[in-house]
Design a protein around this motif. Structure first.
Motif, PDB file in Angstrom:
ATOM      1  N   GLY A  41       2.355 -35.101 -13.165  1.00 35.98           N
ATOM      2  CA  GLY A  41       3.274 -35.836 -14.050  1.00 35.98           C
ATOM      3  C   GLY A  41       4.699 -35.445 -13.694  1.00 35.98           C
ATOM      4  O   GLY A  41       5.482 -35.036 -14.544  1.00 35.98           O
ATOM      5  N   ILE A  87      -3.539 -39.045 -14.002  1.00 32.44           N
ATOM      6  CA  ILE A  87      -4.292 -37.786 -14.029  1.00 32.44           C
ATOM      7  C   ILE A  87      -5.792 -38.099 -14.003  1.00 32.44           C
ATOM      8  O   ILE A  87      -6.569 -37.437 -13.324  1.00 32.44           O
ATOM      9  CB  ILE A  87      -3.923 -37.004 -15.312  1.00 32.44           C
ATOM     10  CG1 ILE A  87      -2.494 -36.485 -15.204  1.00 32.44           C
ATOM     11  CG2 ILE A  87      -4.922 -35.881 -15.585  1.00 32.44           C
ATOM     12  CD1 ILE A  87      -1.910 -35.989 -16.524  1.00 32.44           C
ATOM     13  N   GLU A  88      -6.155 -39.146 -14.729  1.00 32.52           N
ATOM     14  CA  GLU A  88      -7.572 -39.510 -14.875  1.00 32.52           C
ATOM     15  C   GLU A  88      -8.187 -39.912 -13.540  1.00 32.52           C
ATOM     16  O   GLU A  88      -9.373 -39.667 -13.303  1.00 32.52           O
ATOM     17  CB  GLU A  88      -7.715 -40.665 -15.887  1.00 32.52           C
ATOM     18  CG  GLU A  88      -7.234 -40.340 -17.311  1.00 32.52           C
ATOM     19  CD  GLU A  88      -5.706 -40.257 -17.475  1.00 32.52           C
ATOM     20  OE1 GLU A  88      -4.957 -40.911 -16.716  1.00 32.52           O
ATOM     21  OE2 GLU A  88      -5.254 -39.519 -18.365  1.00 32.52           O
ATOM     22  N   THR A 103       4.579 -29.714 -16.589  1.00 32.17           N
ATOM     23  CA  THR A 103       5.662 -29.567 -17.563  1.00 32.17           C
ATOM     24  C   THR A 103       5.887 -30.855 -18.343  1.00 32.17           C
ATOM     25  O   THR A 103       6.022 -31.932 -17.770  1.00 32.17           O
ATOM     26  CB  THR A 103       6.990 -29.161 -16.872  1.00 32.17           C
ATOM     27  OG1 THR A 103       7.360 -30.164 -15.937  1.00 32.17           O
ATOM     28  CG2 THR A 103       6.868 -27.827 -16.166  1.00 32.17           C
ATOM     29  N   ARG A 104       5.913 -30.714 -19.644  1.00 29.02           N
ATOM     30  CA  ARG A 104       6.183 -31.815 -20.574  1.00 29.02           C
ATOM     31  C   ARG A 104       5.232 -33.004 -20.355  1.00 29.02           C
ATOM     32  O   ARG A 104       5.658 -34.158 -20.345  1.00 29.02           O
ATOM     33  CB  ARG A 104       7.645 -32.272 -20.437  1.00 29.02           C
ATOM     34  CG  ARG A 104       8.631 -31.142 -20.724  1.00 29.02           C
ATOM     35  CD  ARG A 104       9.999 -31.657 -21.087  1.00 29.02           C
ATOM     36  NE  ARG A 104      10.581 -32.462 -20.036  1.00 29.02           N
ATOM     37  CZ  ARG A 104      11.510 -33.393 -20.227  1.00 29.02           C
ATOM     38  NH1 ARG A 104      11.954 -33.650 -21.437  1.00 29.02           N
ATOM     39  NH2 ARG A 104      12.008 -34.065 -19.220  1.00 29.02           N
ATOM     40  N   TYR A 108       1.405 -35.835 -24.158  1.00 30.07           N
ATOM     41  CA  TYR A 108       1.155 -37.275 -24.045  1.00 30.07           C
ATOM     42  C   TYR A 108      -0.295 -37.590 -23.713  1.00 30.07           C
ATOM     43  O   TYR A 108      -0.621 -38.729 -23.369  1.00 30.07           O
ATOM     44  CB  TYR A 108       2.099 -37.883 -22.990  1.00 30.07           C
ATOM     45  CG  TYR A 108       3.542 -37.516 -23.261  1.00 30.07           C
ATOM     46  CD1 TYR A 108       4.168 -37.929 -24.441  1.00 30.07           C
ATOM     47  CD2 TYR A 108       4.254 -36.715 -22.384  1.00 30.07           C
ATOM     48  CE1 TYR A 108       5.470 -37.551 -24.721  1.00 30.07           C
ATOM     49  CE2 TYR A 108       5.564 -36.332 -22.661  1.00 30.07           C
ATOM     50  CZ  TYR A 108       6.162 -36.754 -23.826  1.00 30.07           C
ATOM     51  OH  TYR A 108       7.455 -36.381 -24.107  1.00 30.07           O
TER      52      TYR A 108
END
Ligand code: SAM
Length: 199
Positions: A41, A87-88, A103-104, A108
């Motif tokens: 991300g 990511i999935e 990070t951050r 979500y």
């Protein structure tokens, strides 16, 4: 269209800094020299660029391609590979990365997705690998309805429990601030986490 791609496209959200995350800059001394990093991300690539400046070979992934590599010097660019993927859908390599940067991002994705993600990260880290994670428990983007991305508020105890399933060393630093990047009014409770020494 993925909600994050839409949010960037409609300029509902943007990242205004190229400074690395504090959890990365404060812990760069912990990291193996000339290692391989995964930045999950990655957004505008600020942490990928910082790691490449510190002799890392970096794989950066994000569901949104902000085309940030066009602005970086060729000498750094050759150390960074960007892949537009969620990511999935990411295909995880086994025992490969010396550092994973997250990070951050976890605010979500749902708790189930966080659990799955951490499991995959563990699978992908070398034995001496380090996970550098930061997230907001509340505040920031959570308060802005207009930014229509999924938002979750994970208590630190939950995140700590997940990490301690896999890591012997989990160091958590609590920060609390008003974001300087966006004009948020609500105080943000954030955490910087170093996890290492796999069980
Ligand atoms: C708040 S930004 C943080 C960017 C960067 N990590 C940083 O610290 O500046 C969150 C990023 O996570 C990405 N993201 C959110 N959900 C994702 C998912 N399921 N798969 C891949 N990327 C995702 C978004 O596109 C966005 O760039």
């Amino acid at each position: 269209m993925h909600p994050w791609v839409k949010a960037y496209k409609e300029k509902k959200f943007s990242i205004h800094t190229l400074s690395p995350s504090i959890v990365i800059s404060n812990n760069i001394h912990l990291l193996k020299k000339n290692g391989v990093a995964l930045d999950i991300g990655c957004g505008n690539g600020r942490n990928s660029i910082f790691l490449a400046q510190h002799e890392y070979t970096v794989e950066s992934i994000d569901v949104a391609d902000l085309n940030w590599r066009k602005d970086i010097p060729p000498t750094l660019k050759e150390h960074i590979t960007f892949k537009k993927t969620s990511i999935e859908d990411f295909v995880w390599k086994e025992s490969y990365y010396d550092v994973v940067v997250l990070t951050r991002v976890i605010q979500y994705i749902s708790q189930k997705e966080v659990e799955k993600l951490i499991k995959n990260i563990v699978h992908s880290l070398t034995n001496e690998g380090v996970l550098l994670l930061s997230y907001n428990e509340s505040g920031g983007i959570h308060t802005i309805q207009d930014i229509a991305v999924p938002k979750f508020s994970h208590p630190i105890s939950t995140v700590q429990n997940i990490l301690e399933t896999y890591f012997n060393y989990v160091d958590i630093t609590k920060g609390s601030s008003i974001s300087k990047h966006v004009n948020y009014v609500k105080e943000i409770v954030s955490y910087d986490i170093v996890a290492k020494d796999l069980k």
